[in-house]
Design a protein around this motif. Structure first.
Motif, PDB file in Angstrom:
ATOM      1  N   TYR A  27       0.854  -1.189   0.000  1.00 11.54           N
ATOM      2  CA  TYR A  27       0.000   0.000   0.000  1.00 11.54           C
ATOM      3  C   TYR A  27       0.891   1.239   0.000  1.00 11.54           C
ATOM      4  CZ  TYR A  27      -3.096   3.638   1.836  1.00 11.54           C
ATOM      5  OH  TYR A  27      -3.785   4.805   2.023  1.00 11.54           O
ATOM      6  N   SER A  28       1.036   1.832  -1.171  1.00  6.33           N
ATOM      7  CA  SER A  28       1.862   3.032  -1.320  1.00  6.33           C
ATOM      8  C   SER A  28       1.062   4.247  -0.871  1.00  6.33           C
ATOM      9  CB  SER A  28       2.284   3.195  -2.781  1.00  6.33           C
ATOM     10  OG  SER A  28       3.060   4.356  -2.947  1.00  6.33           O
ATOM     11  N   ARG A  29       1.656   5.027   0.022  1.00 10.59           N
ATOM     12  CA  ARG A  29       0.954   6.184   0.570  1.00 10.59           C
ATOM     13  C   ARG A  29       1.958   7.304   0.834  1.00 10.59           C
ATOM     14  NH1 ARG A  29       1.585   2.071   4.395  1.00 10.59           N
ATOM     15  NH2 ARG A  29       2.473   2.773   6.395  1.00 10.59           N
ATOM     16  N   ASP A  30       1.455   8.446   1.247  1.00  8.64           N
ATOM     17  CA  ASP A  30       2.306   9.629   1.398  1.00  8.64           C
ATOM     18  C   ASP A  30       3.451   9.395   2.376  1.00  8.64           C
ATOM     19  OD1 ASP A  30       0.796  11.011  -0.413  1.00  8.64           O
ATOM     20  OD2 ASP A  30      -0.390  12.078   1.091  1.00  8.64           O
ATOM     21  N   ASP A  31       3.174   8.678   3.480  1.00  9.38           N
ATOM     22  CA  ASP A  31       4.207   8.528   4.506  1.00  9.38           C
ATOM     23  C   ASP A  31       5.034   7.251   4.343  1.00  9.38           C
ATOM     24  OD1 ASP A  31       2.229   6.753   5.208  1.00  9.38           O
ATOM     25  OD2 ASP A  31       2.335   7.178   7.355  1.00  9.38           O
ATOM     26  N   GLY A  99     -10.772   2.251  14.777  1.00  6.11           N
ATOM     27  CA  GLY A  99     -11.976   2.140  15.594  1.00  6.11           C
ATOM     28  C   GLY A  99     -13.228   2.554  14.863  1.00  6.11           C
ATOM     29  N   THR A 100     -13.262   2.293  13.551  1.00  9.97           N
ATOM     30  CA  THR A 100     -14.400   2.681  12.726  1.00  9.97           C
ATOM     31  C   THR A 100     -15.008   1.458  12.041  1.00  9.97           C
ATOM     32  OG1 THR A 100     -12.871   3.158  10.895  1.00  9.97           O
ATOM     33  CG2 THR A 100     -13.541   5.004  12.291  1.00  9.97           C
ATOM     34  N   ARG A 101     -16.252   1.565  11.663  1.00  9.71           N
ATOM     35  CA  ARG A 101     -16.928   0.462  10.981  1.00  9.71           C
ATOM     36  C   ARG A 101     -16.278   0.185   9.624  1.00  9.71           C
ATOM     37  NH1 ARG A 101     -21.763  -2.236  11.178  1.00  9.71           N
ATOM     38  NH2 ARG A 101     -22.772  -2.805   9.214  1.00  9.71           N
ATOM     39  N   THR A 102     -15.967   1.242   8.896  1.00 10.04           N
ATOM     40  CA  THR A 102     -15.405   1.112   7.555  1.00 10.04           C
ATOM     41  C   THR A 102     -13.944   1.568   7.552  1.00 10.04           C
ATOM     42  OG1 THR A 102     -16.136   3.327   6.912  1.00 10.04           O
ATOM     43  CG2 THR A 102     -17.664   1.495   6.506  1.00 10.04           C
ATOM     44  N   SER A 103     -13.252   1.233   6.472  1.00  6.13           N
ATOM     45  CA  SER A 103     -11.827   1.533   6.386  1.00  6.13           C
ATOM     46  C   SER A 103     -11.568   3.036   6.259  1.00  6.13           C
ATOM     47  CB  SER A 103     -11.217   0.822   5.171  1.00  6.13           C
ATOM     48  OG  SER A 103      -9.876   1.213   4.971  1.00  6.13           O
ATOM     49  N   PRO A 104     -10.626   3.568   7.030  1.00  5.19           N
ATOM     50  CA  PRO A 104     -10.281   4.988   6.871  1.00  5.19           C
ATOM     51  C   PRO A 104      -9.534   5.256   5.568  1.00  5.19           C
ATOM     52  CG  PRO A 104      -8.759   3.934   8.389  1.00  5.19           C
ATOM     53  CD  PRO A 104      -9.821   2.903   8.083  1.00  5.19           C
ATOM     54  N   ILE A 105      -9.045   4.198   4.911  1.00  3.54           N
ATOM     55  CA  ILE A 105      -8.293   4.370   3.669  1.00  3.54           C
ATOM     56  C   ILE A 105      -9.225   4.637   2.490  1.00  3.54           C
ATOM     57  CG2 ILE A 105      -6.758   3.228   2.007  1.00  3.54           C
ATOM     58  CD1 ILE A 105      -5.594   1.660   4.393  1.00  3.54           C
ATOM     59  N   ASP A 106     -10.275   3.819   2.366  1.00 10.97           N
ATOM     60  CA  ASP A 106     -11.136   3.906   1.183  1.00 10.97           C
ATOM     61  C   ASP A 106     -12.624   3.925   1.526  1.00 10.97           C
ATOM     62  OD1 ASP A 106     -11.695   1.255   1.920  1.00 10.97           O
ATOM     63  OD2 ASP A 106     -10.325   0.419   0.446  1.00 10.97           O
ATOM     64  N   ARG A 107     -12.962   4.023   2.833  1.00 16.29           N
ATOM     65  CA  ARG A 107     -14.346   3.984   3.334  1.00 16.29           C
ATOM     66  C   ARG A 107     -15.023   2.649   3.003  1.00 16.29           C
ATOM     67  NH1 ARG A 107     -13.061   6.871   6.941  1.00 16.29           N
ATOM     68  NH2 ARG A 107     -15.061   6.121   7.703  1.00 16.29           N
ATOM     69  N   GLY A 108     -14.242   1.617   2.731  1.00 18.35           N
ATOM     70  CA  GLY A 108     -14.799   0.329   2.352  1.00 18.35           C
ATOM     71  C   GLY A 108     -15.403  -0.405   3.535  1.00 18.35           C
ATOM     72  N   PHE A 114     -17.591  -8.163  -0.971  1.00 19.63           N
ATOM     73  CA  PHE A 114     -17.307  -9.444  -1.619  1.00 19.63           C
ATOM     74  C   PHE A 114     -18.020  -9.544  -2.961  1.00 19.63           C
ATOM     75  CE2 PHE A 114     -15.664 -10.234   2.477  1.00 19.63           C
ATOM     76  CZ  PHE A 114     -14.733 -11.254   2.320  1.00 19.63           C
ATOM     77  N   PRO A 115     -17.401 -10.206  -3.946  1.00 15.37           N
ATOM     78  CA  PRO A 115     -16.197 -11.044  -3.885  1.00 15.37           C
ATOM     79  C   PRO A 115     -14.883 -10.274  -3.910  1.00 15.37           C
ATOM     80  CG  PRO A 115     -17.043 -11.037  -6.110  1.00 15.37           C
ATOM     81  CD  PRO A 115     -18.037 -10.257  -5.293  1.00 15.37           C
ATOM     82  N   GLY A 116     -14.903  -8.971  -3.948  1.00 13.81           N
ATOM     83  CA  GLY A 116     -13.686  -8.191  -3.977  1.00 13.81           C
ATOM     84  C   GLY A 116     -13.048  -8.146  -5.356  1.00 13.81           C
ATOM     85  N   ARG A 117     -11.905  -7.444  -5.422  1.00 13.42           N
ATOM     86  CA  ARG A 117     -11.160  -7.317  -6.691  1.00 13.42           C
ATOM     87  C   ARG A 117      -9.670  -7.285  -6.383  1.00 13.42           C
ATOM     88  NH1 ARG A 117     -12.705  -1.841  -8.836  1.00 13.42           N
ATOM     89  NH2 ARG A 117     -11.041  -2.333 -10.322  1.00 13.42           N
ATOM     90  N   PRO A 118      -8.860  -8.038  -7.117  1.00 15.18           N
ATOM     91  CA  PRO A 118      -7.415  -8.009  -6.862  1.00 15.18           C
ATOM     92  C   PRO A 118      -6.766  -6.702  -7.275  1.00 15.18           C
ATOM     93  CG  PRO A 118      -7.878  -9.329  -8.812  1.00 15.18           C
ATOM     94  CD  PRO A 118      -9.212  -8.982  -8.194  1.00 15.18           C
ATOM     95  N   ASP A 119      -7.445  -5.922  -8.125  1.00 13.51           N
ATOM     96  CA  ASP A 119      -6.914  -4.637  -8.567  1.00 13.51           C
ATOM     97  C   ASP A 119      -7.782  -3.474  -8.081  1.00 13.51           C
ATOM     98  OD1 ASP A 119      -9.118  -5.233 -10.079  1.00 13.51           O
ATOM     99  OD2 ASP A 119      -8.240  -4.666 -12.010  1.00 13.51           O
ATOM    100  N   GLY A 120      -8.555  -3.718  -7.010  1.00 15.71           N
ATOM    101  CA  GLY A 120      -9.466  -2.704  -6.498  1.00 15.71           C
ATOM    102  C   GLY A 120      -8.869  -1.895  -5.364  1.00 15.71           C
ATOM    103  N   THR A 121      -9.730  -1.402  -4.502  1.00 12.19           N
ATOM    104  CA  THR A 121      -9.303  -0.645  -3.326  1.00 12.19           C
ATOM    105  C   THR A 121      -8.656  -1.596  -2.319  1.00 12.19           C
ATOM    106  OG1 THR A 121     -11.393  -0.992  -2.173  1.00 12.19           O
ATOM    107  CG2 THR A 121     -11.268   0.909  -3.658  1.00 12.19           C
TER     108      THR A 121
END
Length: 332
Positions: A27-31, A99-108, A114-121
């Motif tokens: 996961y490439s990110r700013d930091d 501590g959130t229901r959804t991901s802070p990265i992508d709000r997922g 599901f079924p998800g994506r290998p090239d998705g979020t």
């Protein structure tokens, strides 16, 4: 050609013994230009036998599962096991850390990805790894849930009523063995993209829970989770020992009338507590307008008789919030 999933496990799922490692998702990110999401995983294997896949924090603000599974990962030894146990205490690890229901990265929302994506979020990549790598290994799947920060539940273990009656019967056998104070025949109001459905469509025996909520875990709810996961593994023939018997009462959610939704926003006043009996037509709660004094509240009437099995937690509600779930007590 299907693209491979980018997650790299640091454990060997086929190796004997105990391994503690990670599911490493680049996961490439700013930091951290070449950073990773490091999802903790434990594998305990001893010879041939069934595989249990145990998951918590599918939603990141639900804590009974992570507590029970962290404890199990630390204490489980191969000589106690026949087969394999795969433990992922925090399935949506970014959401768990926040501590959130959804991901802070992508709000997922993991349980709608599901079924998800290998090239998705990031969330879709994790879902895809479970869909294509972990679920096919499993015979039994236990996914811990509770109400998170916005709901509180009677502590129950549950499974879905399924067309395949062999699969259905085995799931409810394990629900009974789990031994929560309440056991439920589950109805979902939004089943698209769920981990549950992905597992069930593969023919896996899928069991889940709602063990409390309100954004925390109590000593009681964590104890139910710790005892329940061991009971389930014993009943599945994976863990040596005896099921620790406990009394359970059965509930059913037969239709959409079990759910009460707010059409107005405001300050909510509940007129019943969890476990109380409510008759059809009775007011479950009142919503007081917050913009002025002297105004009448809106009453929310129950659309069926039963027990209050879940309630909205924060004191303020918005239009569309589920504020109450009423379940029907049935014979087990």
């Amino acid at each position: 050609m299907t693209r491979p999933n980018p997650i790299v496990p640091t454990v060997d799922f086929d190796a004997e013994g105990v391994q503690h490692g990670f599911l490493r998702l680049p996961y490439s990110r700013d930091d951290s230009a070449w950073g990773s999401v490091m999802i903790p995983v434990t594998v305990v294997k001893n010879g041939e036998g069934p595989t249990a896949l145990l998951t918590g924090a599918n939603h990141g603000d639900e804590y009974e599962g992570p507590i029970a599974l962290m404890n199990l990962a630390r204490s489980l030894s191969p000589d106690q096991v026949t087969g394999r146990v795969i433990i992922v205490p925090a399935m949506n690890y970014p959401a768990f850390l926040a501590g959130t229901r959804t991901s802070p990265i992508d709000r997922g929302n993991m349980n709608r990805s599901f079924p998800g994506r290998p090239d998705g979020t990031v969330t879709e990549k994790i879902a895809d790894f479970f869909q294509r790598v972990l679920l096919p290994m499993a015979d039994v799947v236990l996914d811990f849930h509770s109400g998170g920060r916005t709901l509180d539940f009677l502590p129950f273990c549950a499974a879905h009523v399924l067309p395949d009656k062999r699969q259905d019967a085995e799931a409810f056998r394990l629900v009974r063995a789990f031994g929560a104070p309440w056991s439920v025949r589950m109805l979902e109001i939004d089943a698209v993209g769920m981990y549950d459905s992905a597992a069930e469509e593969m023919g896996k025996v899928f069991v889940t829970t709602e063990l409390g909520g309100a954004g925390t875990a109590s000593a009681t709810s964590a104890g139910i989770a710790r005892r329940g996961v061991r009971n389930l593994l014993v009943a599945a023939g994976i863990l040596r020992g005896e099921v620790e018997a406990g009394e359970t009462r059965w509930l059913d959610m037969p239709d959409g009338d079990c759910f009460t939704f707010a059409e107005d926003g405001g300050l909510i006043e509940f007129l019943f507590d969890l476990g109380d009996r409510i008759e059809r037509g009775q007011a479950v709660a009142r919503i007081w307008p917050t913009g002025r004094t002297g105004a009448d509240p809106v009453e929310l009437a129950a659309r069926r008789s039963g027990l209050l099995a879940a309630r909205h937690v924060p004191g303020l509600v918005k239009p569309g919030d589920c504020v109450a779930v009423i379940a029907v007590e049935v014979d087990g």
